[in-house]
Design an enzyme around this catalytic site. Structure first.
Site, short mmCIF file in Angstrom:
data_model
loop_
_atom_site.label_atom_id
_atom_site.label_comp_id
_atom_site.label_asym_id
_atom_site.label_seq_id
_atom_site.Cartn_x
_atom_site.Cartn_y
_atom_site.Cartn_z
N ASP A 44 43.17 3.77 -44.02
CA ASP A 44 41.72 4.55 -43.79
C ASP A 44 41.59 6.10 -43.16
O ASP A 44 40.84 6.33 -43.94
CB ASP A 44 41.43 4.08 -42.48
CG ASP A 44 42.07 3.66 -41.79
OD1 ASP A 44 43.31 4.06 -41.43
OD2 ASP A 44 42.13 3.98 -40.08
N GLU A 86 54.90 6.81 -32.79
CA GLU A 86 55.13 8.11 -33.60
C GLU A 86 56.90 8.52 -33.01
O GLU A 86 57.62 8.93 -33.68
CB GLU A 86 54.83 9.10 -33.98
CG GLU A 86 52.94 9.03 -34.82
CD GLU A 86 52.05 8.02 -34.19
OE1 GLU A 86 51.97 8.41 -32.45
OE2 GLU A 86 50.53 8.15 -34.43
N1 UDP Z 1 46.47 -2.24 -40.17
C1 UDP Z 1 47.43 -3.69 -40.65
N2 UDP Z 1 46.84 -4.95 -40.00
C2 UDP Z 1 45.78 -5.14 -39.27
C3 UDP Z 1 45.50 -3.31 -38.43
C4 UDP Z 1 46.00 -2.63 -38.97
O1 UDP Z 1 48.32 -4.02 -41.20
O2 UDP Z 1 46.11 -5.56 -37.82
C5 UDP Z 1 47.00 -1.22 -41.19
C6 UDP Z 1 45.75 -0.87 -41.42
O3 UDP Z 1 46.05 -0.75 -42.89
C7 UDP Z 1 45.83 1.10 -41.21
C8 UDP Z 1 47.54 1.13 -39.86
O4 UDP Z 1 47.49 -0.63 -39.70
O5 UDP Z 1 46.98 1.08 -42.55
C9 UDP Z 1 47.17 1.63 -38.45
O6 UDP Z 1 45.53 0.73 -38.47
P1 UDP Z 1 44.31 1.31 -38.10
O7 UDP Z 1 43.97 2.27 -38.77
O8 UDP Z 1 43.18 0.48 -37.41
O9 UDP Z 1 45.11 2.42 -36.43
P2 UDP Z 1 44.52 3.55 -35.71
O10 UDP Z 1 43.80 4.06 -37.06
O11 UDP Z 1 43.21 2.83 -35.38
O12 UDP Z 1 45.37 3.71 -35.13
MN MN Z 2 44.15 4.51 -38.74
#
Ligand code: UDP
Ligand code: MN
Length: 251
Positions: free
Chosen positions: A115, A201
């Site tokens: 995203d 991280e």
């Molecule tokens: N993701 C995943 N399974 C989930 C939710 C998220 O594989 O159930 C992936 C998502 O597509 C993204 C990454 O994990 O590439 C991080 O997720 P997200 O962007 O929702 O996290 P944030 O940016 O809020 O930390």
């Molecule tokens: Mn994200």
């Protein structure tokens, strides 16, 4: 040889998935020696992602692993209480360990969530990292941009309004690692699943490096090439779709 950039992307099925993957693939298109490792959070590889990758004209590897229920966030838990994409990123690292000889194929690994928004120039900046390279990322740390503050090729501090307690107060999209670190120097290093928010991280980076060793890029952490965008859920489309009588769907 030009080092390869291994981009590991966890992804999961939802309305906006193909739009996200399209935005990423277009940022990757013009980059030389980029190998996209897409890891679906799913028990099976979906046709949508398989077809998308086949038509992308990118060099890619399609993997899948479902996040176990113990690591999934349940309805009553806070958004940040469980990091996402953890087992998927580790499967990506493991694939590189099992399939790449870093002496024959030099490279770096980058964890690119589906995203975020990426300027293609970040890839040529990270290509030459020798250990762990870092740069700023916009829309994280509760400020316009957060990440390393650099001077004369050294990290001299971190800019953020939130999260400075962390050993490495940077976002997942703010660093890349030379694969020799993960394949030769620290062949067991992987992401853990810390309960404390923002620690994902650091859970990997503390195993493989120190702040003194970080290599500033973009250059000297002077430019934002990555934005931690978050895509709005298209609620009207989702609700409307449920009420709609199916008349065939464009792919
Ligand atoms: N993701 C995943 N399974 C989930 C939710 C998220 O594989 O159930 C992936 C998502 O597509 C993204 C990454 O994990 O590439 C991080 O997720 P997200 O962007 O929702 O996290 P944030 O940016 O809020 O930390
Ligand atoms: Mn994200």
């Amino acid at each position: 040889d030009l080092p390869t950039i291994f981009v590991v992307t966890p992804t999961f099925k939802r309305f906006v998935q193909k739009a996200e993957l399209t935005r990423l693939s277009q940022a990757f298109k013009s980059v030389k020696n980029l190998h996209w490792i897409v890891v679906e959070d799913s028990g099976d590889k979906t046709n949508l992602v398989a077809n998308f990758l086949r038509n992308s004209r990118l060099k890619y590897t399609h993997l899948n692993v479902r996040t176990p229920d113990t690591l999934r966030r349940h309805k009553n838990e806070k958004r940040r209480s469980k990091p996402r994409g953890v087992v998927q990123r580790n499967v990506g690292i493991q694939w590189i360990r099992n399939n790449i000889d870093p002496h024959r194929t030099p490279g770096v690994v980058y964890f690119a969530d589906d995203d975020n928004t990426y300027d293609s120039r970040i890839f040529d900046e990270m290509r030459w990292i020798k250990g762990v390279g870092v740069w700023p990322v916009a829309f994280t740390g509760a400020v316009r941009w957060a990440g390393p503050v650099c001077k004369d090729g050294q990290v001299i501090g971190f800019h953020a309004k939130w999260g400075l307690f962390r050993p490495f107060p940077i976002d997942m999209a703010a660093f890349a690692i030379n694969i020799k670190k993960l394949l030769i120097d620290f062949p067991k290093a992987e992401f853990l699943s810390p309960e404390k928010a923002g620690m994902l991280e650091s859970s990997l980076l503390t195993q493989i490096t120190t702040i003194d060793e970080l290599e500033p890029v973009t250059p000297n952490c002077s430019k934002v090439y990555v934005w931690h965008t978050r895509t709005e859920v298209p609620k009207d489309s989702i609700i409307g779709e449920r009420r709609m009588i199916k008349q065939g769907t464009p792919s």
